[in-house]
Motif scaffolding. Structure first.
Motif, mmCIF file in Angstrom:
data_model
loop_
_atom_site.group_PDB
_atom_site.id
_atom_site.type_symbol
_atom_site.label_atom_id
_atom_site.label_comp_id
_atom_site.label_asym_id
_atom_site.label_seq_id
_atom_site.Cartn_x
_atom_site.Cartn_y
_atom_site.Cartn_z
ATOM 1 N N SER A 1 51.457 45.239 93.651
ATOM 2 C CA SER A 1 52.793 45.058 93.095
ATOM 3 C C SER A 1 53.846 45.311 94.163
ATOM 4 N N LYS B 1 46.032 39.472 85.734
ATOM 5 C CA LYS B 1 45.596 38.108 86.057
ATOM 6 C C LYS B 1 44.093 38.028 86.290
ATOM 7 N N ASP C 1 56.203 43.022 95.353
ATOM 8 C CA ASP C 1 56.645 41.899 96.180
ATOM 9 C C ASP C 1 58.158 41.779 96.204
ATOM 10 N N PRO D 1 54.627 31.238 92.251
ATOM 11 C CA PRO D 1 53.230 31.636 92.420
ATOM 12 C C PRO D 1 52.538 31.664 91.062
ATOM 13 N N ASP E 1 47.040 30.614 93.024
ATOM 14 C CA ASP E 1 46.328 31.786 93.521
ATOM 15 C C ASP E 1 44.933 31.870 92.883
ATOM 16 N N ALA F 1 50.393 34.445 97.962
ATOM 17 C CA ALA F 1 50.872 33.173 97.411
ATOM 18 C C ALA F 1 52.330 32.934 97.805
ATOM 19 N N LEU F 2 53.159 33.964 97.682
ATOM 20 C CA LEU F 2 54.563 33.820 98.054
ATOM 21 C C LEU F 2 54.714 33.548 99.553
ATOM 22 N N ARG G 1 48.729 32.004 88.691
ATOM 23 C CA ARG G 1 47.301 32.257 88.521
ATOM 24 C C ARG G 1 47.019 32.215 87.023
ATOM 25 N N LYS H 1 49.607 37.815 94.619
ATOM 26 C CA LYS H 1 50.949 37.231 94.543
ATOM 27 C C LYS H 1 51.657 37.196 95.898
ATOM 28 N N LYS H 2 51.498 38.252 96.691
ATOM 29 C CA LYS H 2 52.210 38.296 97.968
ATOM 30 C C LYS H 2 51.683 37.247 98.939
ATOM 31 N N THR I 1 62.677 32.355 93.867
ATOM 32 C CA THR I 1 61.367 32.623 93.278
ATOM 33 C C THR I 1 61.503 32.919 91.795
ATOM 34 N N ASP J 1 58.676 33.088 87.964
ATOM 35 C CA ASP J 1 57.290 33.135 87.490
ATOM 36 C C ASP J 1 57.037 32.024 86.475
#
Length: 368
Positions: A217, A363, A219, A42, A74, A111-112, A44, A108-109, A126, A128
């Motif tokens: 946060s 982000k 995830d 994911p 994202d 996106a995942l 951004r 993020k969630k 996964t 980063d």
């Protein structure tokens, strides 16, 4: 005196138990398995990092036909998506770009979740965009995943130069070690989404991030708790140096505070009562310790007694963190941990209060 003695005893026993638990975690042996993976990243605003990690994945010592790489954008405000599109024809990778399009579903969630939905393979990894790892990273996961394994948590190391970076390194080594031990004991506390693997079917069975989708946060941890609750005895910590993922230390205090505030803020949403109580006790432990130091300075508490308490706490922390830090390629832990022992109680107290009453930026988005 009684209160500081009681909390120090708990503190010492806690770290001795962690140190013993770390030494008991079995090393993952090479199995020769060849599993197909979908690697989800994911992103951004990662224009400066995305090429590096994709090159890292291109250099993996693992058959290219056995893994795909999905970058989920994202709503980046920089050239991240354009860079990925430019790299697709030039890299020897099965690489795809997925872009979120619904502005009500960002973060993020989301996106995942989009990445898992797009994945064509059953086993998901996964990481980063600002991370890097060795050429055997994927292969180490193929050794770890068996028929009965639904989730694998991997080690993450902080890298950087200077004392600020070294402080972050030993702190995070302690967190990773803590997470590894509690996972191995079937009493999970934390893991890192920068280095995580899970079965797509298990993700879907627990509803993904349904119960915490709009929490910024967590995830990684909330998914860990849900999978371990639904599928007992099917999660392991990947005790392999080849599996270590590295991420850069923060060079600026503000970005560090923003990240740690984001991390600590999720305890409020945690449904695991053991984790919530542990967070409160951890906060109280350092609050009482600082109170005892203040008492010694004011002459209310015996300073020799408090000095002995401080030394005991330092030694037991060193006993636990040093082997974890060495495992992940870190340098000597002694001097960073010595300084860490002095400033960390203030760090814990500040982050604890800030996670409740403060706000942070992540982000380019601000959260309260």
């Amino acid at each position: 005196m009684i209160l500081i003695t009681a909390f120090t005893l708990l503190h010492v026993l806690f770290y001795l138990r962690l140190a013993q638990g770390w030494r008991k975690i079995p090393v993952v042996e090479k199995s020769g398995n060849k599993i197909s993976f979908s690697v989800i990243i994911p992103v951004r605003n990662e224009a400066t990092n995305i090429q590096t990690i994709l090159k890292n994945l291109e250099s993996q010592h693992y058959p290219k036909e056995l893994f795909e790489v999905i970058v989920i954008d994202d709503f980046s405000e920089d050239d991240t998506a354009q860079i990925v599109n430019q790299l697709i024809p030039s890299l020897n990778l099965n690489l795809r770009l997925v872009q979120l399009s619904d502005p009500t579903k960002q973060g993020k969630k989301h996106a995942l979740t989009a990445g898992v939905k797009a994945a064509k393979y059953e086993t998901i990894l996964t990481t980063d965009a600002d991370c890097w790892f060795g050429e055997s990273w994927i292969r180490s996961y193929s050794d770890a995943f068996g028929k009965e394994v639904n989730m694998v948590a991997g080690p993450v190391a902080i890298e950087g130069r200077g004392i600020f970076a070294r402080l972050q390194q030993v702190e995070f080594a302690g967190l990773i070690g803590f997470g590894a031990v509690t996972i191995s004991e079937e009493n999970p506390s934390m893991c890192s989404g920068a280095n995580l693997g899970f079965k797509k079917a298990a993700f879907e069975e627990v509803g993904g991030y349904t119960d915490n989708l709009f929490t910024p946060s967590g995830d990684d941890e909330f998914l860990l708790f849900n999978i371990m609750r639904k599928f007992p005895h099917s999660t392991i910590f990947l005790q392999s140096k080849e599996a270590v993922v590295c991420t850069p230390a923060h060079s600026k205090l503000r970005s560090f505070v923003n990240q740690r505030t984001r991390w600590t803020s999720k305890w409020k949403y945690n449904k695991n009562w053991k984790v919530r109580i542990s967070a409160i006790l951890f906060f109280l432990d350092y609050l009482i310790f600082y109170g005892a130091i203040a008492g010694a300075i004011l002459g209310i508490v015996d300073d020799v007694f408090i000095t002995g308490i401080a030394i005991m706490r330092f030694l037991v922390l060193l006993f636990f963190v040093s082997p974890v830090n060495r495992f992940m390629g870190g340098r000597s832990s002694f001097f960073p941990l010595l300084l860490f022992q002095i400033i960390y109680p203030l760090h814990v107290l500040f982050m604890g209060m800030n996670s409740i009453f403060g706000s942070y930026t992540w982000k380019g988005r601000k959260y309260g």
